[in-house]
Scaffold this motif. Structure first.
Motif, PDB file in Angstrom:
ATOM      1  N   ARG A 119       0.793  -1.154  -0.007  1.00 21.83           N
ATOM      2  CA  ARG A 119      -0.040  -0.102   0.044  1.00 21.83           C
ATOM      3  C   ARG A 119       1.002   1.269   0.109  1.00 21.83           C
ATOM      4  O   ARG A 119       1.932   1.449   0.877  1.00 21.83           O
ATOM      5  N   TRP A 120       0.786   2.158  -1.045  1.00 25.33           N
ATOM      6  CA  TRP A 120       1.552   3.363  -1.311  1.00 25.33           C
ATOM      7  C   TRP A 120       0.550   4.446  -0.842  1.00 25.33           C
ATOM      8  O   TRP A 120      -0.474   4.514  -1.372  1.00 25.33           O
ATOM      9  N   ARG A 121       1.121   5.496  -0.308  1.00 18.75           N
ATOM     10  CA  ARG A 121       0.335   6.537   0.164  1.00 18.75           C
ATOM     11  C   ARG A 121       1.260   7.934  -0.064  1.00 18.75           C
ATOM     12  O   ARG A 121       2.484   7.968   0.107  1.00 18.75           O
ATOM     13  N   ALA A 122       0.592   9.015  -1.013  1.00 18.41           N
ATOM     14  CA  ALA A 122       1.569  10.140  -1.235  1.00 18.41           C
ATOM     15  C   ALA A 122       0.890  11.235  -0.977  1.00 18.41           C
ATOM     16  O   ALA A 122      -0.604  11.304  -1.174  1.00 18.41           O
ATOM     17  N   GLY A 123       1.377  12.467  -0.648  1.00 15.57           N
ATOM     18  CA  GLY A 123       0.516  13.856  -0.469  1.00 15.57           C
ATOM     19  C   GLY A 123       1.027  14.437  -1.895  1.00 15.57           C
ATOM     20  O   GLY A 123       0.821  13.923  -2.816  1.00 15.57           O
ATOM     21  N   THR A 124       1.120  15.750  -1.610  1.00 15.68           N
ATOM     22  CA  THR A 124       1.249  16.528  -2.767  1.00 15.68           C
ATOM     23  C   THR A 124       2.837  17.392  -3.118  1.00 15.68           C
ATOM     24  O   THR A 124       3.111  17.787  -3.862  1.00 15.68           O
TER      25      THR A 124
END
Length: 373
Positions: A270-275
């Motif tokens: 699971r990958w999460r990224a902001g901006t």
């Protein structure tokens, strides 16, 4: 499509949107559409959507682009290395992924392991699976594995009496955790549980219930006894897997990679990224990319497209790299080289082999081999 099957010039592979099979089963509800936001589903109680499937009779087909209409099975046969990675060969796509809405409890059941599937079911492989919990009601639980010390005869008697808690382990279920379930493990989850499931490509199963999951109709005594006969030949009395929160690795400014599970048949991340910066992921094997967050923009080589909520796209190995503009919350499922794709990045991040082994049964083999060198 016929030109691709008869040896005509094949279009090159690109990120593939696939057709989805929706399964109407008695334990389903409306959470895949209403909570995940998946569109295009019939207004019925949907238990499962098969996002990437090469199961006979429920196989995915390419939905757009030059290869539209070509079955996933055909791409496996036509372009195995471009799809799966260098040196790979096989007769079917090896990984199956699903969204599952357990609005009600699933039947207590198991899936054969490879040996039992070949010996008893005439199938090429069994089905080891893993559940990543997307959402669960407070107090939600799952049954998984036989309690320590329970003998085969005790298990059979309890299953006949439908007294599952007498012999099976009941585990707490929490959103964000993952359970790797080897073939042969008796299990069930629900109610009020939303899951992303990854598994070997198979629909093999043996149930311990007196009702059919398709329509809730009763199972007769003779059929029920026959089902238990086969189940008892396949059950693993020693399998007692546990949930894990996964192993987290920071890979950029506001970009996080979590290894959820890993074994010889599949891995899930699971990958999460902001901006602050986009999510960038390089890979050498096909990636099943499923979006569990807000819509995102996906770029791979010259291809670019939007991936909506609860949508999936298959990234062939030949793509090699993907970039996703955040904010993003996505899953990558794949058939790993355990050393290259799992052990090495986690060891470099400082994780001990014991922690890596807890991600799945197959990772323990990596630990054993390395400990002998």
């Amino acid at each position: 499509m016929s030109a691709h099957r008869t040896g005509g010039k094949r279009p090159g592979l690109y990120p593939l949107r696939l057709t989805v099979t929706a399964k109407v089963l008695v334990f389903g509800g409306h959470a895949i559409a209403r909570r995940l936001g998946k569109t295009g589903l019939p207004d019925r109680s949907i238990a499962e959507t098969w996002e990437c499937s090469d199961v006979e009779g429920s196989g995915s087909v390419v939905a757009d682009g030059p290869l539209a209409g070509v079955p996933l099975r055909q791409l496996v046969l036509d372009q195995p290395e471009a799809l799966m990675g260098a040196g790979w060969s096989g007769r079917h796509f090896p990984v199956l992924t699903k969204f599952i809405d357990a609005a009600g409890a699933l039947p207590v059941h198991l899936h054969a392991d490879d040996e039992a599937a070949q010996r008893l079911e005439g199938q090429p492989n069994g089905k080891t699976e893993a559940w990543h919990i997307l959402d669960a009601a407070p107090g939600a639980t799952a049954l998984c594995g036989v309690k320590d010390g329970v003998r085969a005869d005790q298990l059979r008697a309890a299953l006949e009496a439908q007294d599952f808690d007498a012999v099976l382990r009941r585990l707490p279920v929490r959103a964000g955790e993952t359970l790797y379930v080897p073939g042969g493990t008796l299990h069930s989850f629900g109610p009020d549980t939303l899951v992303y499931e990854i598994e070997q490509t198979s629909d093999i199963q043996q149930h311990a219930m007196r009702w059919n999951m398709e329509d809730g109709s009763p199972v007769g005594d003779a059929e029920f006894s026959s089902n238990l006969d086969m189940l008892m030949q396949q059950v693993d009395l020693d399998a007692r897997p546990d949930f894990t929160p996964g192993l987290r690795v920071a890979v950029g400014d506001g970009v996080e990679r979590v290894f959820l599970c890993a074994g010889p048949y599949f891995a899930l991340e699971r990958w999460r990224a902001g901006t602050a910066e986009p999510l960038r992921h390089s890979f050498a094997t096909a990636q099943i990319l499923s979006n569990v967050g807000a819509p995102v923009r996906v770029r791979a080589g010259d291809w670019s497209g939007e991936l909506d909520r609860a949508e999936t796209v298959l990234l062939p190995a030949v793509c090699g790299e993907v970039e996703i503009t955040g904010p993003a919350d996505v899953l990558f499922g794949h058939l790993p080289d355990l050393d290259r794709d799992v052990r090495r990045p986690l060891v470099e991040a400082g994780y001990p082999l014991q922690a890596i082994a807890a991600l799945g049964a197959g990772a323990r083999g990596v630990e054993t081999r390395e400990s002998r060198t």
